[in-house]
Design a protein around this motif. Structure first.
Motif, mmCIF file in Angstrom:
data_model
loop_
_atom_site.group_PDB
_atom_site.id
_atom_site.type_symbol
_atom_site.label_atom_id
_atom_site.label_comp_id
_atom_site.label_asym_id
_atom_site.label_seq_id
_atom_site.Cartn_x
_atom_site.Cartn_y
_atom_site.Cartn_z
ATOM 1 N N THR A 1 0.827 -1.203 0.000
ATOM 2 C CA THR A 1 0.000 0.000 0.000
ATOM 3 C C THR A 1 0.861 1.253 0.000
ATOM 4 O OG1 THR A 1 -1.685 -1.207 1.218
ATOM 5 C CG2 THR A 1 -1.882 1.189 1.176
ATOM 6 N N GLU A 2 0.504 2.196 -0.868
ATOM 7 C CA GLU A 2 1.251 3.450 -0.982
ATOM 8 C C GLU A 2 1.145 4.257 0.311
ATOM 9 O OE1 GLU A 2 -2.928 4.359 -1.838
ATOM 10 O OE2 GLU A 2 -1.560 2.715 -2.291
ATOM 11 N N CYS A 3 2.214 4.954 0.644
ATOM 12 C CA CYS A 3 2.271 5.737 1.883
ATOM 13 C C CYS A 3 2.295 7.240 1.624
ATOM 14 C CB CYS A 3 3.506 5.355 2.701
ATOM 15 S SG CYS A 3 3.563 3.619 3.175
ATOM 16 N N ALA B 1 -1.866 8.644 5.343
ATOM 17 C CA ALA B 1 -1.702 7.581 4.349
ATOM 18 C C ALA B 1 -0.838 6.453 4.917
ATOM 19 C CB ALA B 1 -1.075 8.145 3.074
ATOM 20 N N GLY B 2 0.171 6.836 5.699
ATOM 21 C CA GLY B 2 1.032 5.827 6.312
ATOM 22 C C GLY B 2 0.276 4.963 7.309
ATOM 23 N N LYS B 3 -0.641 5.566 8.051
ATOM 24 C CA LYS B 3 -1.428 4.793 9.006
ATOM 25 C C LYS B 3 -2.377 3.837 8.288
ATOM 26 C CE LYS B 3 0.651 6.308 12.466
ATOM 27 N NZ LYS B 3 1.582 5.372 13.160
ATOM 28 N N PHE B 4 -2.965 4.302 7.180
ATOM 29 C CA PHE B 4 -3.797 3.382 6.405
ATOM 30 C C PHE B 4 -2.948 2.243 5.845
ATOM 31 C CE2 PHE B 4 -5.474 1.925 2.329
ATOM 32 C CZ PHE B 4 -6.674 1.379 2.768
ATOM 33 N N ALA B 5 -1.728 2.557 5.412
ATOM 34 C CA ALA B 5 -0.841 1.512 4.897
ATOM 35 C C ALA B 5 -0.499 0.497 5.979
ATOM 36 C CB ALA B 5 0.428 2.139 4.321
ATOM 37 N N ASP B 6 -0.376 0.958 7.230
ATOM 38 C CA ASP B 6 -0.140 0.016 8.327
ATOM 39 C C ASP B 6 -1.311 -0.954 8.462
ATOM 40 O OD1 ASP B 6 2.315 1.113 8.981
ATOM 41 O OD2 ASP B 6 1.493 2.447 10.525
#
Length: 565
Positions: A297-299, A312-317
């Motif tokens: 997943t893109e960050c 975006a980074g939290k969604f990627a996590d």
């Protein structure tokens, strides 16, 4: 002087069609009178169908789970949080989960729709028991609660009367009418929009519009999910008929992948559906699905600031930063694979390029395009997805089965992957370009929220050491030798040089998820298509314009009643 009024909760409808309302006893000194809203006996239910990941899922209770399964039967498997603080905790929990745990928890066959989600929707005058019965607990309140509240609160509140008994259009509907005037090209992406008239509102006001939600297991095929929606539609219509109300058809309002589910359902039972309003539907699929499965997943995004990249980074996590995390879930889930660019997506959309350093005396680098797929000689994207050996492959089967679920099965995990891909291909072959005859749609066409309109793998040619001519043939025949943590791939060419290919950032106007190429696909096949801006994909139904547009489209759909008998 008239006593003040206080609106009570809407009546609960008994099996015989009678109504009952609950309130509390008050002192005789309190002169406020209770006001109860009674809807029309003519009913057009409005059913909302969410996008992928927008339905709460729980662990099934009716099957035997694998040994070591990390959750208990009935426990939530997927329930997105509704607040920023809860997102941080949820992301932290998912970040700790191994690929094996992800495969087990989000396996299509081990989960089902969970109707016990949050009902903190706001004061929309419905009893919580009614919200639950109407499926509101099945869907992600954080993204869709605003829409449910707005529709339930305002759809039926069309006119009001003043002290002289003169009728007026309520302020919300005046706002809808005004939104369709002015610069429609700038606001809606179309040169003209048919006005919303008082005569149309008069016909619209003859009906009652109860709001429902219908979630689905988004890991399974949209075709299976359409079965669930079809069953729900039948039960809703029967429920109202048994209570002495006129109810023959429903209106569907969709978000993202829910549009595919609704189209499949409408193709089967068009006579039960009055019309469909699609929001940000990946009509042709989205290259983002390739990116997430192949690279993780893109960050980030080229237009994001620090805060948006943090989110975006939290969604990627949660969704999985690495292909090691995404592959075990997505590669065997037909629903996820049905979001890939399908047979009708403009081709080619997958490219590979090598950038050469400037020659002596030149200032600019030059790029050689070496690969373009699908193409005339290889037109079927599903053949691309079934290819698990090329360096640009979608799926690495070595990452797909960390829980060893298919170790002893004939054909192993590769067979399971191929079955899921075949299911996705068959679904899109069957669905084709079908849209319900009375359909409206909007999509994101915003350069400020770019999406992947294509996937471009790019490598920088080495400036020193061995050099060889770069050709389409040797790039296509190259071998993947390593995967980097950021999703880049080390590719060996002719066993002589190794280049690092990575995917370029999002480049197409869109909504950060669905590109305009896919969002605009219904053009010419539906009543009207609107190109909108100003929102991210998952938050599209929290934007004021899209809520007003949805109300407008619902009124236009209702005008179809009675036209064909």
């Amino acid at each position: 002087m008239t006593d003040p009024l206080r609106r009570l909760k809407d009546p609960v409808i008994n099996e015989d069609g009678s109504l009952h309302v609950r309130t509390v006893l008050t002192p005789t000194s309190l002169k406020t009178r209770g006001l109860v809203y009674k809807g029309s006996n003519k009913v057009v239910p409005v059913i909302f169908i969410p996008g992928t990941m927008g339905t709460n899922l729980r662990v099934r209770r009716d099957i035997s789970l694998p040994r070591g399964y990390p959750l208990k039967p009935g426990e939530p498997a997927w329930r997105p949080p509704n607040s920023d603080s809860a997102v941080l905790l949820y992301a932290s929990d998912w970040k700790k989960r191994s690929p094996k745990m992800r495969q087990l928890i989000l396996h299509p066959e081990y989960v089902e729709v969970d109707d016990s989600g949050d009902l903190d929707i706001g004061s929309c005058y419905l009893e919580r028991s009614v919200m639950r019965e109407r499926g509101w607990g099945e869907i992600f309140n954080g993204s869709y609660g605003t829409l449910l509240f707005e529709l339930q609160s305002h759809l039926e509140m069309t006119f009001q009367f003043d002290a002289l008994n003169k009728r007026h259009i309520r302020s919300r509907w005046k706002e809808v009418m005004q939104a369709m005037e002015g610069d429609t090209l700038k606001r809606w992406g179309v040169r003209s929009v048919a006005p919303l008239t008082e005569t149309e509102l008069e016909k619209y006001a003859e009906y009652q519009y109860p709001i429902y939600a219908c979630g689905y297991n988004w890991l399974r095929s949209c075709g299976e999910s359409a079965n669930r929606l079809e069953e729900r539609i039948g039960k809703i219509i029967d429920w109202w008929k048994k209570r002495n109300h006129e109810c023959e058809k429903v209106i569907l309002v969709t978000h993202s992948m829910g549009g595919l589910v609704a189209r499949a359902c409408a193709k089967r039972i068009p006579d039960k559906i009055l019309g469909v309003i699609h929001g940000v539907m990946p009509a042709l699929g989205t290259p983002l699905a390739y990116r997430r499965l192949a690279c993780g997943t893109e960050c980030d995004s080229p237009v994001n600031g620090k805060l948006d990249n943090f989110k975006a980074g939290k969604f990627a996590d949660i969704a999985g930063r690495r292909p090691e995390d995404t592959t075990p879930v997505m590669s065997v889930a037909p629903g996820a694979l049905e979001l890939l660019p399908n047979q009708r997506y403009p081709r080619p959309w997958l490219h590979a390029s090598v950038v050469h350093a400037p020659a002596h005396g030149e200032r600019r680098e030059t790029a050689i395009d070496c690969l373009h797929l699908p193409n005339e000689s290889q037109p079927n994207p599903y053949d691309l997805y079934r290819d698990m050996s090329s360096w640009y492959r979608l799926i690495n089967p070595d990452l797909a089965n960390p829980a060893n679920l298919y170790r002893d099965a004939k054909g192993g995990v590769v067979k399971k992957i191929r079955e899921a891909i075949n299911t996705a291909e068959i679904f899109h072959d069957w669905l084709g370009d079908y849209y319900h005859p009375t359909s409206f749609a909007y999509y994101g066409n915003d350069k400020g929220h770019p999406a992947y309109g294509q996937i471009r793998w790019v490598a920088q040619e080495a400036t020193a050491g061995t050099k060889i001519p770069i050709t389409a043939a040797n790039i296509k025949a190259a071998k993947n030798v390593a995967q980097e943590s950021n999703g880049a791939r080390q590719v060996k060419i002719e066993d002589r040089i190794t280049l690092s290919f990575s995917v370029e950032p999002q480049e197409s106007a869109g909504d950060d998820t669905v590109s305009q190429q896919s969002g605009a696909a219904p053009n010419g096949k539906i009543k009207q298509l609107f190109a909108t801006q100003g929102y991210r994909h998952q938050e599209s139904y929290k934007h004021r314009d899209t809520i007003l547009l949805t109300c407008y489209c619902i009124v236009k759909v209702v005008q179809e009643l009675g036209k064909n008998g």
